[in-house]
Design a protein around this motif. Structure first.
Motif, short mmCIF file in Angstrom:
data_model
loop_
_atom_site.label_atom_id
_atom_site.label_comp_id
_atom_site.label_asym_id
_atom_site.label_seq_id
_atom_site.Cartn_x
_atom_site.Cartn_y
_atom_site.Cartn_z
N MET A 74 0.83 -1.20 0.00
CA MET A 74 0.00 0.00 0.00
C MET A 74 0.87 1.26 0.00
O MET A 74 0.64 2.19 -0.78
CB MET A 74 -0.91 0.00 1.23
CG MET A 74 -1.92 -1.13 1.28
SD MET A 74 -3.15 -1.02 -0.05
CE MET A 74 -4.30 -2.30 0.49
N VAL A 75 1.86 1.26 0.85
CA VAL A 75 2.73 2.44 0.96
C VAL A 75 3.47 2.69 -0.36
O VAL A 75 3.61 3.84 -0.80
CB VAL A 75 3.73 2.26 2.12
CG1 VAL A 75 4.75 3.39 2.15
CG2 VAL A 75 2.98 2.19 3.45
N ASP A 76 3.92 1.63 -1.01
CA ASP A 76 4.60 1.78 -2.30
C ASP A 76 3.71 2.49 -3.31
O ASP A 76 4.18 3.35 -4.08
CB ASP A 76 5.01 0.42 -2.85
CG ASP A 76 6.14 -0.24 -2.08
OD1 ASP A 76 6.81 0.47 -1.29
OD2 ASP A 76 6.36 -1.45 -2.25
N ARG A 77 2.44 2.15 -3.33
CA ARG A 77 1.53 2.75 -4.31
C ARG A 77 1.21 4.19 -3.97
O ARG A 77 1.08 5.03 -4.86
CB ARG A 77 0.27 1.89 -4.42
CG ARG A 77 0.54 0.63 -5.24
CD ARG A 77 -0.51 -0.44 -5.04
NE ARG A 77 -0.26 -1.56 -5.96
CZ ARG A 77 0.65 -2.50 -5.75
NH1 ARG A 77 1.41 -2.46 -4.66
NH2 ARG A 77 0.83 -3.47 -6.62
N VAL A 78 1.09 4.52 -2.69
CA VAL A 78 0.89 5.91 -2.30
C VAL A 78 2.10 6.75 -2.67
O VAL A 78 1.98 7.85 -3.21
CB VAL A 78 0.59 6.01 -0.79
CG1 VAL A 78 0.61 7.47 -0.33
CG2 VAL A 78 -0.76 5.39 -0.45
N ALA A 79 3.28 6.22 -2.39
CA ALA A 79 4.51 6.96 -2.71
C ALA A 79 4.64 7.20 -4.21
O ALA A 79 5.09 8.27 -4.64
CB ALA A 79 5.72 6.19 -2.18
N ALA A 80 4.25 6.22 -5.01
CA ALA A 80 4.35 6.36 -6.46
C ALA A 80 3.31 7.36 -7.00
O ALA A 80 3.60 8.14 -7.91
CB ALA A 80 4.15 5.00 -7.13
N ARG A 81 2.13 7.35 -6.42
CA ARG A 81 1.06 8.22 -6.92
C ARG A 81 1.20 9.65 -6.43
O ARG A 81 0.87 10.60 -7.14
CB ARG A 81 -0.30 7.66 -6.49
CG ARG A 81 -1.48 8.46 -7.04
CD ARG A 81 -2.80 7.79 -6.73
NE ARG A 81 -3.90 8.53 -7.30
CZ ARG A 81 -5.18 8.21 -7.15
NH1 ARG A 81 -5.51 7.14 -6.44
NH2 ARG A 81 -6.14 8.94 -7.70
N TYR A 82 1.71 9.80 -5.19
CA TYR A 82 1.83 11.13 -4.58
C TYR A 82 3.28 11.33 -4.13
O TYR A 82 3.60 11.20 -2.94
CB TYR A 82 0.89 11.26 -3.38
CG TYR A 82 -0.56 10.98 -3.71
CD1 TYR A 82 -1.32 11.88 -4.45
CD2 TYR A 82 -1.19 9.81 -3.26
CE1 TYR A 82 -2.66 11.64 -4.74
CE2 TYR A 82 -2.53 9.57 -3.54
CZ TYR A 82 -3.25 10.48 -4.28
OH TYR A 82 -4.58 10.23 -4.57
N PRO A 83 4.18 11.65 -5.06
CA PRO A 83 5.61 11.71 -4.72
C PRO A 83 5.96 12.77 -3.69
O PRO A 83 7.01 12.68 -3.06
CB PRO A 83 6.27 11.99 -6.07
CG PRO A 83 5.19 12.50 -6.96
CD PRO A 83 3.93 11.88 -6.50
N GLY A 84 5.09 13.76 -3.48
CA GLY A 84 5.39 14.79 -2.49
C GLY A 84 4.99 14.42 -1.08
O GLY A 84 5.23 15.19 -0.14
N VAL A 85 4.39 13.24 -0.89
CA VAL A 85 3.90 12.81 0.42
C VAL A 85 4.97 12.00 1.13
O VAL A 85 5.68 11.19 0.51
CB VAL A 85 2.61 11.97 0.24
CG1 VAL A 85 2.25 11.24 1.53
CG2 VAL A 85 1.46 12.86 -0.19
N ASP A 86 5.09 12.20 2.42
CA ASP A 86 5.97 11.38 3.25
C ASP A 86 5.23 10.08 3.54
O ASP A 86 4.39 10.01 4.45
CB ASP A 86 6.29 12.14 4.54
CG ASP A 86 7.21 11.35 5.48
OD1 ASP A 86 7.73 10.29 5.05
OD2 ASP A 86 7.38 11.78 6.63
N ALA A 87 5.49 9.04 2.76
CA ALA A 87 4.79 7.76 2.88
C ALA A 87 5.72 6.72 3.48
O ALA A 87 6.81 6.49 2.95
CB ALA A 87 4.29 7.31 1.51
N ARG A 88 5.27 6.09 4.57
CA ARG A 88 6.16 5.16 5.28
C ARG A 88 5.39 3.95 5.81
O ARG A 88 4.21 4.06 6.17
CB ARG A 88 6.82 5.87 6.46
CG ARG A 88 7.88 6.88 6.06
CD ARG A 88 8.60 7.38 7.31
NE ARG A 88 8.08 8.66 7.75
CZ ARG A 88 8.39 9.21 8.93
NH1 ARG A 88 9.18 8.56 9.76
NH2 ARG A 88 7.89 10.38 9.26
#
Length: 259
Positions: A74-88
């Motif tokens: 899930m985190v990988d997909r958030v990071a890819a879709r929203y590159p400006g978000v701190d996803a961890r």
């Protein structure tokens, strides 16, 4: 599905299909943010972010978003879709975040999946500023008694006696009591609903198999899973139009303001 598979492992495995067949979590995310209404510039934690159903709308509102989930997929997909978000990748029971980091923490259909919701709520309180808002959603009954229906809920109950071993996907949660016990003030609940058009019965089934319900379906013996599918699809095929009609309550509270 293995009987020893954990909840995060299930969601990691489902990440590729999650919210792909029908925009269930996206539409609830839209309604959630409509209720929460965070201000531009607010520091916003999407806790148990999934594929970012809340993250996208929080960004649209001008928030500075941190998104965490225990499932790496899930985190990988958030990071890819929203590159400006701190996803961890992060455990809600032990947030690797500083005290007083956020004005808003939001959790969409997350807390009923946790082993210790009270421990996670204490972590939320810790990372919120004084007067910060914690909001979470829990399932609710739709208000329109004559609204669109389907057999899914009835079948979940009827076939539960046939379940084999596997992770439990959700337990009853008294969100109001959780917030009060956690020291949150101004606790309130607001009803939200979504109605999502479904193109055909098989799409409904694929949607049902693409999120937490998959763990239930996979625990059924093959013959019972086929029965669930066949009865659901047959019922939906009788309808002039298929609408996924679901409801939730947005529960919210504030951390006390220090005097």
């Amino acid at each position: 599905m293995s009987g020893t598979e954990t909840v995060p492992q299930v969601f990691h495995r489902l990440a590729g299909d999650y919210d792909e067949f029908l925009p269930f979590f996206t539409e609830f995310g839209r309604e959630f943010l409509r209720v929460l209404r965070p201000g531009a510039g607010a520091r916003f934690l999407d806790l148990g972010c999934g594929r970012g159903a809340l993250t996208g709308f929080a960004l649209d509102a001008g928030c500075r978003v941190t998104a965490v989930d225990a499932a790496p997929g899930m985190v990988d997909r958030v990071a890819a879709r929203y590159p400006g978000v701190d996803a961890r990748v992060m455990d809600a029971h032990a947030l690797d975040l500083p005290d007083g980091s956020f004005e808003h923490v939001a959790a969409s259909f997350v807390f009923s999946l946790l082993d210790a919701p009270d421990v996670a709520a204490a972590e939320v309180a810790r990372v919120l500023v004084p007067g910060g808002v914690f909001a979470l959603t829990t399932p609710a009954e739709p208000l329109d008694e004559d609204g669109p229906t389907d057999l899914a809920g009835e079948l979940f109950g009827e076939l539960a006696e046939h379940l084999g071993e596997g992770p439990q996907m959700g337990a009853p949660l008294d969100a109001e009591a959780l917030l009060v016990a956690g020291g949150f003030t101004d606790v309130r609940g607001e009803h939200i609903e979504v109605r999502i058009p479904v193109p055909d019965p098989e799409t409904f089934w694929r949607w049902l198999s693409s999120h937490g319900s998959a763990a239930y379906l996979e625990r059924l013996p093959a013959v019972r899973r086929a029965e669930f599918h066949d009865r659901l699809v047959a019922d939906l095929a009788t309808k002039d139009e298929i609408i996924l009609y679901r409801a939730a309550t947005v529960w919210s509270g504030r951390t006390p303001v220090q005097q």
